[in-house]
Design a protein around this motif. Structure first.
Motif, PDB file in Angstrom:
ATOM      1  N   VAL A  15       3.913  -1.959   1.791  1.00 51.51           N
ATOM      2  CA  VAL A  15       3.863  -0.824   2.703  1.00 51.51           C
ATOM      3  C   VAL A  15       3.465   0.411   1.922  1.00 51.51           C
ATOM      4  O   VAL A  15       3.618   0.461   0.714  1.00 51.51           O
ATOM      5  CB  VAL A  15       5.220  -0.563   3.410  1.00 51.51           C
ATOM      6  N   ARG A  16       2.974   1.410   2.616  1.00 51.78           N
ATOM      7  CA  ARG A  16       2.602   2.641   1.941  1.00 51.78           C
ATOM      8  C   ARG A  16       3.820   3.549   1.900  1.00 51.78           C
ATOM      9  O   ARG A  16       4.641   3.558   2.811  1.00 51.78           O
ATOM     10  CB  ARG A  16       1.425   3.265   2.667  1.00 51.78           C
ATOM     11  N   ARG A  17       3.946   4.305   0.851  1.00 51.87           N
ATOM     12  CA  ARG A  17       5.008   5.296   0.710  1.00 51.87           C
ATOM     13  C   ARG A  17       4.380   6.669   0.649  1.00 51.87           C
ATOM     14  O   ARG A  17       3.469   6.895  -0.123  1.00 51.87           O
ATOM     15  CB  ARG A  17       5.801   5.073  -0.585  1.00 51.87           C
ATOM     16  N   CYS A  42      -4.800   8.416   1.316  1.00 57.10           N
ATOM     17  CA  CYS A  42      -4.119   7.203   1.769  1.00 57.10           C
ATOM     18  C   CYS A  42      -5.107   6.038   1.786  1.00 57.10           C
ATOM     19  O   CYS A  42      -6.128   6.093   2.473  1.00 57.10           O
ATOM     20  CB  CYS A  42      -3.540   7.425   3.156  1.00 57.10           C
ATOM     21  N   PRO A  43      -4.838   4.975   1.045  1.00 63.61           N
ATOM     22  CA  PRO A  43      -5.758   3.834   0.967  1.00 63.61           C
ATOM     23  C   PRO A  43      -5.565   2.859   2.138  1.00 63.61           C
ATOM     24  O   PRO A  43      -5.119   1.726   1.963  1.00 63.61           O
ATOM     25  CB  PRO A  43      -5.391   3.195  -0.366  1.00 63.61           C
ATOM     26  N   ALA A  48      -4.417  -2.451   4.471  1.00 65.18           N
ATOM     27  CA  ALA A  48      -4.699  -3.454   5.497  1.00 65.18           C
ATOM     28  C   ALA A  48      -5.018  -4.801   4.859  1.00 65.18           C
ATOM     29  O   ALA A  48      -4.564  -5.851   5.340  1.00 65.18           O
ATOM     30  CB  ALA A  48      -5.851  -2.989   6.378  1.00 65.18           C
ATOM     31  N   GLU A  49      -5.780  -4.789   3.768  1.00 64.40           N
ATOM     32  CA  GLU A  49      -6.115  -6.038   3.083  1.00 64.40           C
ATOM     33  C   GLU A  49      -4.881  -6.649   2.413  1.00 64.40           C
ATOM     34  O   GLU A  49      -4.669  -7.850   2.469  1.00 64.40           O
ATOM     35  CB  GLU A  49      -7.223  -5.808   2.050  1.00 64.40           C
ATOM     36  N   LEU A  50      -4.059  -5.824   1.783  1.00 62.56           N
ATOM     37  CA  LEU A  50      -2.848  -6.330   1.140  1.00 62.56           C
ATOM     38  C   LEU A  50      -1.879  -6.928   2.162  1.00 62.56           C
ATOM     39  O   LEU A  50      -1.237  -7.938   1.899  1.00 62.56           O
ATOM     40  CB  LEU A  50      -2.147  -5.210   0.363  1.00 62.56           C
ATOM     41  N   ASN A  51      -1.767  -6.289   3.310  1.00 61.39           N
ATOM     42  CA  ASN A  51      -0.855  -6.766   4.348  1.00 61.39           C
ATOM     43  C   ASN A  51      -1.471  -7.863   5.199  1.00 61.39           C
ATOM     44  O   ASN A  51      -0.769  -8.536   5.942  1.00 61.39           O
ATOM     45  CB  ASN A  51      -0.429  -5.606   5.256  1.00 61.39           C
ATOM     46  N   GLY A  52      -2.790  -8.057   5.108  1.00 60.78           N
ATOM     47  CA  GLY A  52      -3.479  -9.051   5.925  1.00 60.78           C
ATOM     48  C   GLY A  52      -3.883 -10.263   5.126  1.00 60.78           C
ATOM     49  O   GLY A  52      -3.056 -11.015   4.618  1.00 60.78           O
ATOM     50  N   GLY A  53      -5.200 -10.426   4.971  1.00 60.62           N
ATOM     51  CA  GLY A  53      -5.753 -11.621   4.328  1.00 60.62           C
ATOM     52  C   GLY A  53      -5.517 -11.720   2.842  1.00 60.62           C
ATOM     53  O   GLY A  53      -5.483 -12.802   2.276  1.00 60.62           O
TER      54      GLY A  53
END
Length: 71
Positions: A15-17, A42-43, A48-53
């Motif tokens: 998650v982003r902090r 904010c990346p 999205a890539e880290l949390n997704g595919g």
């Protein structure tokens, strides 16, 4: 500030902090530590890539892009 959830099956691994002095950091809930660099912007696509595919080639390309923006 975004925080980790209750540990349920729907909890995101990363998650982003916000609120970190100087920008954004990525928190890895699985390893329970900060991951990667400190980002000025904010990346969103990296998150999205880290949390997704989690495609390693795409993650590497996105990290290189964000590092280049810091220069």
């Amino acid at each position: 500030m975004t925080t980790a959830g209750t540990g349920g099956p729907d909890e995101q691994e990363t998650v982003r902090r916000t609120g970190v002095p100087g920008g954004y950091r990525v928190w890895d809930n699985k390893a329970r530590r900060w991951w990667g660099d400190l980002y000025d912007l904010c990346p969103d696509d990296l998150l999205a890539e880290l949390n997704g595919g989690a495609d390693p080639a795409r993650i590497t390309a996105l990290m290189k892009r964000y590092r280049a923006l810091k220069r």
